[in-house]
Scaffold this motif. Structure first.
Motif, PDB file in Angstrom:
ATOM      1  N   LEU A 180       0.832  -1.199   0.000  1.00 31.17           N
ATOM      2  CA  LEU A 180       0.000   0.000   0.000  1.00 31.17           C
ATOM      3  C   LEU A 180       0.869   1.252   0.000  1.00 31.17           C
ATOM      4  O   LEU A 180       0.564   2.243  -0.681  1.00 31.17           O
ATOM      5  N   GLY A 181       1.979   1.193   0.735  1.00 28.56           N
ATOM      6  CA  GLY A 181       2.895   2.323   0.762  1.00 28.56           C
ATOM      7  C   GLY A 181       3.531   2.606  -0.586  1.00 28.56           C
ATOM      8  O   GLY A 181       3.899   3.742  -0.882  1.00 28.56           O
ATOM      9  N   SER A 182       3.639   1.561  -1.423  1.00 31.52           N
ATOM     10  CA  SER A 182       4.219   1.746  -2.754  1.00 31.52           C
ATOM     11  C   SER A 182       3.178   2.162  -3.788  1.00 31.52           C
ATOM     12  O   SER A 182       3.506   2.341  -4.962  1.00 31.52           O
ATOM     13  N   GLY A 183       1.921   2.273  -3.351  1.00 34.17           N
ATOM     14  CA  GLY A 183       0.866   2.719  -4.260  1.00 34.17           C
ATOM     15  C   GLY A 183       0.015   1.600  -4.835  1.00 34.17           C
ATOM     16  O   GLY A 183      -0.888   1.865  -5.637  1.00 34.17           O
ATOM     17  N   ASP A 184       0.265   0.355  -4.419  1.00 38.21           N
ATOM     18  CA  ASP A 184      -0.522  -0.778  -4.903  1.00 38.21           C
ATOM     19  C   ASP A 184      -1.525  -1.205  -3.839  1.00 38.21           C
ATOM     20  O   ASP A 184      -1.312  -1.012  -2.641  1.00 38.21           O
ATOM     21  N   TYR A 185      -2.619  -1.816  -4.296  1.00 37.57           N
ATOM     22  CA  TYR A 185      -3.627  -2.334  -3.372  1.00 37.57           C
ATOM     23  C   TYR A 185      -4.122  -3.662  -3.912  1.00 37.57           C
ATOM     24  O   TYR A 185      -4.498  -3.768  -5.083  1.00 37.57           O
ATOM     25  N   ASN A 186      -4.099  -4.686  -3.043  1.00 35.96           N
ATOM     26  CA  ASN A 186      -4.541  -6.018  -3.442  1.00 35.96           C
ATOM     27  C   ASN A 186      -6.047  -6.145  -3.215  1.00 35.96           C
ATOM     28  O   ASN A 186      -6.498  -6.384  -2.088  1.00 35.96           O
ATOM     29  N   PHE A 187      -6.820  -5.981  -4.266  1.00 36.29           N
ATOM     30  CA  PHE A 187      -8.273  -6.037  -4.144  1.00 36.29           C
ATOM     31  C   PHE A 187      -8.779  -7.464  -3.954  1.00 36.29           C
ATOM     32  O   PHE A 187      -9.884  -7.670  -3.453  1.00 36.29           O
ATOM     33  N   SER A 188      -8.008  -8.450  -4.354  1.00 30.85           N
ATOM     34  CA  SER A 188      -8.505  -9.827  -4.356  1.00 30.85           C
ATOM     35  C   SER A 188      -8.423 -10.509  -2.998  1.00 30.85           C
ATOM     36  O   SER A 188      -9.105 -11.497  -2.758  1.00 30.85           O
ATOM     37  N   ARG A 189      -7.573  -9.997  -2.094  1.00 23.04           N
ATOM     38  CA  ARG A 189      -7.436 -10.646  -0.782  1.00 23.04           C
ATOM     39  C   ARG A 189      -8.499 -10.079   0.159  1.00 23.04           C
ATOM     40  O   ARG A 189      -8.334  -9.023   0.770  1.00 23.04           O
ATOM     41  N   ILE A 190      -9.597 -10.808   0.284  1.00 25.82           N
ATOM     42  CA  ILE A 190     -10.776 -10.315   0.992  1.00 25.82           C
ATOM     43  C   ILE A 190     -11.021 -11.074   2.288  1.00 25.82           C
ATOM     44  O   ILE A 190     -11.505 -10.513   3.262  1.00 25.82           O
ATOM     45  N   SER A 191     -10.695 -12.340   2.322  1.00 30.45           N
ATOM     46  CA  SER A 191     -11.081 -13.167   3.461  1.00 30.45           C
ATOM     47  C   SER A 191     -10.440 -12.710   4.762  1.00 30.45           C
ATOM     48  O   SER A 191     -10.976 -12.930   5.841  1.00 30.45           O
ATOM     49  N   LYS A 192      -9.272 -12.081   4.685  1.00 30.16           N
ATOM     50  CA  LYS A 192      -8.648 -11.528   5.880  1.00 30.16           C
ATOM     51  C   LYS A 192      -7.803 -10.325   5.484  1.00 30.16           C
ATOM     52  O   LYS A 192      -7.348 -10.206   4.351  1.00 30.16           O
ATOM     53  N   GLY A 193      -7.594  -9.438   6.427  1.00 32.88           N
ATOM     54  CA  GLY A 193      -6.836  -8.215   6.144  1.00 32.88           C
ATOM     55  C   GLY A 193      -7.148  -7.170   7.197  1.00 32.88           C
ATOM     56  O   GLY A 193      -7.363  -7.472   8.359  1.00 32.88           O
ATOM     57  N   GLY A 194      -7.227  -5.930   6.789  1.00 34.25           N
ATOM     58  CA  GLY A 194      -7.593  -4.871   7.722  1.00 34.25           C
ATOM     59  C   GLY A 194      -6.470  -4.418   8.627  1.00 34.25           C
ATOM     60  O   GLY A 194      -6.213  -3.215   8.773  1.00 34.25           O
ATOM     61  N   TYR A 195      -5.775  -5.376   9.229  1.00 30.66           N
ATOM     62  CA  TYR A 195      -4.677  -5.048  10.133  1.00 30.66           C
ATOM     63  C   TYR A 195      -3.569  -4.285   9.409  1.00 30.66           C
ATOM     64  O   TYR A 195      -2.862  -3.474  10.007  1.00 30.66           O
ATOM     65  N   PHE A 196      -3.447  -4.507   8.116  1.00 30.62           N
ATOM     66  CA  PHE A 196      -2.361  -3.853   7.375  1.00 30.62           C
ATOM     67  C   PHE A 196      -2.537  -2.338   7.321  1.00 30.62           C
ATOM     68  O   PHE A 196      -1.566  -1.607   7.110  1.00 30.62           O
ATOM     69  N   TYR A 197      -3.754  -1.838   7.524  1.00 31.18           N
ATOM     70  CA  TYR A 197      -3.945  -0.384   7.571  1.00 31.18           C
ATOM     71  C   TYR A 197      -3.201   0.211   8.774  1.00 31.18           C
ATOM     72  O   TYR A 197      -2.581   1.283   8.674  1.00 31.18           O
ATOM     73  N   VAL A 198      -3.275  -0.475   9.907  1.00 35.03           N
ATOM     74  CA  VAL A 198      -2.559  -0.020  11.104  1.00 35.03           C
ATOM     75  C   VAL A 198      -1.051  -0.063  10.853  1.00 35.03           C
ATOM     76  O   VAL A 198      -0.324   0.896  11.165  1.00 35.03           O
ATOM     77  N   LEU A 199      -0.590  -1.175  10.278  1.00 37.94           N
ATOM     78  CA  LEU A 199       0.839  -1.305   9.995  1.00 37.94           C
ATOM     79  C   LEU A 199       1.298  -0.280   8.968  1.00 37.94           C
ATOM     80  O   LEU A 199       2.426   0.235   9.051  1.00 37.94           O
ATOM     81  N   PHE A 200       0.445   0.046   8.008  1.00 37.89           N
ATOM     82  CA  PHE A 200       0.774   1.044   6.996  1.00 37.89           C
ATOM     83  C   PHE A 200       1.093   2.391   7.658  1.00 37.89           C
ATOM     84  O   PHE A 200       2.077   3.064   7.308  1.00 37.89           O
ATOM     85  N   VAL A 201       0.279   2.775   8.627  1.00 37.12           N
ATOM     86  CA  VAL A 201       0.517   4.036   9.339  1.00 37.12           C
ATOM     87  C   VAL A 201       1.834   3.961  10.116  1.00 37.12           C
ATOM     88  O   VAL A 201       2.648   4.894  10.087  1.00 37.12           O
ATOM     89  N   GLU A 202       2.055   2.846  10.789  1.00 32.89           N
ATOM     90  CA  GLU A 202       3.274   2.707  11.593  1.00 32.89           C
ATOM     91  C   GLU A 202       4.517   2.696  10.716  1.00 32.89           C
ATOM     92  O   GLU A 202       5.533   3.340  11.048  1.00 32.89           O
ATOM     93  N   TYR A 203       4.463   1.981   9.606  1.00 36.73           N
ATOM     94  CA  TYR A 203       5.626   1.929   8.716  1.00 36.73           C
ATOM     95  C   TYR A 203       5.837   3.275   8.029  1.00 36.73           C
ATOM     96  O   TYR A 203       6.966   3.645   7.693  1.00 36.73           O
ATOM     97  N   GLY A 204       4.748   4.007   7.816  1.00 35.60           N
ATOM     98  CA  GLY A 204       4.893   5.354   7.274  1.00 35.60           C
ATOM     99  C   GLY A 204       5.660   6.251   8.223  1.00 35.60           C
ATOM    100  O   GLY A 204       6.540   7.027   7.810  1.00 35.60           O
ATOM    101  N   LEU A 205       5.348   6.150   9.510  1.00 39.59           N
ATOM    102  CA  LEU A 205       6.081   6.922  10.513  1.00 39.59           C
ATOM    103  C   LEU A 205       7.545   6.489  10.577  1.00 39.59           C
ATOM    104  O   LEU A 205       8.448   7.318  10.711  1.00 39.59           O
TER     105      LEU A 205
END
Length: 590
Positions: A56-81
């Motif tokens: 996500l930080g590189s500008g890509d988003y995996n639309f097909s992985r639906i069954s689990k996820g969400g947590y990566f939004y939190v990690l995205f913010v942390e890795y951005g910092l």
């Protein structure tokens, strides 16, 4: 003065002090050992959310992985910092260098993720207290929180950057707001319950089952308000909550708009009949799951029992029965959720569900009901006796779980056989050797030795993924810039792609890396036992090294064997077959 935290004289309430102590213990047990295995990662599920955050930080988003996820939004913010911090300090000068830093040594990224999971696990303990305090009493909340603090499974999973602990936190949050609704809440509790349920479903799709306890809370709310029958169906609060749920889920999981049919088909398929999956990954199946006739109902029963120990399990099971007997509104909601979740998970025919983590959301509910029962029993004692008896009973209940958590945390920090095997392989096997190993195309499974593929194989993978998955191609291009000196011509093989031994001999395979005790009887690795038999009976195949787990190794260490195909190797010197790990390892090679 806030009487929730302090008494009338401004001093901290005793329940508050006990809660702070519990939260400190919960955090300590969950942080202890989170650096295990690094810089190697030996858990196949841990990298999913981390890689999605970086993607996500590189500008890509995996639309097909639906069954689990969400947590990566939190990690995205942390890795951005983290990126900003490293950029300002001059450690990296671009996003590309930041990505290469991860490939070279992912330790910092995993430590951040694991620490975040540990904190989320600790906040789940806090939520259990709040839910128990709201529904029954501070004592019920404290005892329920204590039973979760010292739960073996919850503590272990709180060490991993996976979705199960965040899912459980969001689930308990949704149940908390639903309980507030039942106990005299307002429309705002509808909104928060729906939002938490949507986030939970985005994290892991089985959280759709939260709809049932939330509807139960709605029914009690309307009944408490004296609403007419039509209010059960036409309540503005209900439809606002439904709108918030759908909107929040679609915003956080936009791929559902494109892959809804596939999600439904996959969900129904889990209950329609056995599916022949190729590989369950590197977590390793529990011994019970290797039996073809094992029932998931039995499997999850044992998973809950082992997470608690017998004394706590008996208390929590009695707490569930007590809640059924009392059948107050919050009791009904919590028991309904636990029962529906357990039944849904155990009714699946998906081989991939033979992992204890799938039952985790039930455990805080059982802990809470067990704590509530213990608090009610203690209320029959005189006050002075109660103050002495309850801590003693609680200490007796959690002594065994605490010992097992400490043992597990300590064992996680021991060296893994895969790390030992990596060092030996680099010292003894010529660079560039053609090696068969568990994995796929260019990526080696975390279940086995973390060997590095050759530059040419990485370039071939870049071409392969260029149009199919540009994000993967970009990853391998960055990997080319940080290539280690020692690489091997790796052929990654999954169970569904496994061929006979002669095929690999003709391909020129020189060495094979196997985990022999992970294949026999496994539901998801059907062909490996036959492959091993062929290897043992082939005069051209020689077992040259075994890495045997001992008490000196990490708890998750697998048995690893390295085989050589003599007809494809011109050895400079003859390697002697040895068992690495312990001089007492007496199960010889052949």
């Amino acid at each position: 003065m806030n009487t929730y935290l302090r008494d009338s004289q401004g001093r901290w309430n005793q329940p508050t002090l006990l809660l702070i102590a519990l939260l400190a213990a919960a955090l300590g047990l969950r942080v202890w050992g989170i650096w295990f295995g690094l810089p190697y990662v030996f858990h196949n599920d841990e990298d999913f959310e981390i890689l999605r955050a970086l993607q996500l930080g590189s500008g890509d988003y995996n639309f097909s992985r639906i069954s689990k996820g969400g947590y990566f939004y939190v990690l995205f913010v942390e890795y951005g910092l983290l990126f900003v911090l490293l950029l300002v300090s001059g450690v990296v000068s671009s996003a590309a260098e930041f990505g290469e830093l991860y490939i070279r040594d992912p330790s910092a990224f995993y430590l951040i993720g694991r620490a975040t999971t540990a904190v989320i696990g600790t906040f789940t303990v806090l939520l259990v207290y709040r839910l128990g305090r709201l529904a029954w009493s501070p004592a019920a909340g404290l005892l329920g929180a204590a039973l979760l603090t010292f739960n073996i499974l919850h503590s272990y999973l709180s060490h991993l950057t996976t979705v199960d602990v965040p899912l459980t936190f969001l689930t308990i949050a949704a149940l908390y707001f639903a309980a507030k609704l039942i106990t005299g809440g307002s429309a705002r509790n509808y909104w928060w319950a729906a939002l938490m349920a949507a986030f939970a479903m985005s994290t892991k799709i089985p959280a759709v089952l939260l709809v049932i306890p939330l509807l139960i809370a709605h029914i009690y709310f309307v009944s408490n308000q004296g609403g007419a029958i039509r209010q059960y169906f036409l309540s503005r609060n209900l439809w606002q909550a439904a709108g918030i749920f759908v909107a929040a889920y679609v915003i956080t999981t936009p791929g559902i708009l494109f892959y809804f049919d596939a999600v439904v088909a996959n969900g129904l398929g889990k209950f329609a009949g056995a599916m022949d999956f190729a590989d369950a990954g590197g977590e390793g199946l529990d011994e019970r799951s290797k039996l073809a006739n094992t029932s998931l109902f039995v499997f999850y029963y044992h998973a809950i029992l082992e997470s608690m120990s017998w004394p706590v399990f008996i208390l929590c099971s009695a707490g569930v029965l007590y809640a059924i007997w009392k059948h107050r509104p919050v009791d009904v909601m919590l028991v309904a959720f636990a029962g529906v979740w357990y039944t849904a998970m155990a009714s699946s025919t998906d081989q991939h569900q033979f992992f204890p983590r799938y039952i985790l959301p039930v455990i805080p509910v059982m802990a809470l009901l067990g704590g509530r029962l213990l608090a009610n029993l203690a209320s029959f004692l005189p006050r002075d006796s109660r103050r002495a008896a309850v801590p003693l009973v609680l200490a007796a209940l959690v002594t065994l779980p605490v010992a097992k958590i400490a043992e597990k945390n300590h064992s996680m920090l021991k060296v893994d056989t895969r790390a030992v095997a990596k060092a030996w392989f680099d010292d003894n096997i010529p660079a560039g050797s053609k090696v068969l190993i568990e994995g796929s195309r260019t990526v080696v499974s975390n279940a086995t030795i973390p060997l590095q593929n050759t530059e040419q194989n990485l370039r071939d993978s870049i071409e392969y993924w260029r149009d199919r998955a540009p994000g993967k191609a970009r990853y391998f291009r960055m990997a080319l810039n940080v290539m280690p000196d020692r690489t091997y011509d790796l052929l990654g093989v999954q169970s569904g792609d496994l061929r006979d031994l002669d095929y690999y001999k003709q391909l020129g395979i020189q060495y094979l890396v196997l985990r022999p005790n992970k294949y026999p009887g496994s539901r998801v690795k059907y062909d490996w036992p036959e492959f091993l038999e062929a290897l043992h009976s082939d005069p051209d195949a020689q077992l040259i090294k075994r890495f045997v787990p001992t008490e000196e190794n990490s708890v998750r260490s697998p048995l690893i064997e390295v085989w050589r195909i003599d007809s494809n190797v011109q050895p400079e010197g003859e390697l002697q077959v040895t068992d690495a790990g312990s001089a007492a390892a007496g199960d010889g090679a052949r």
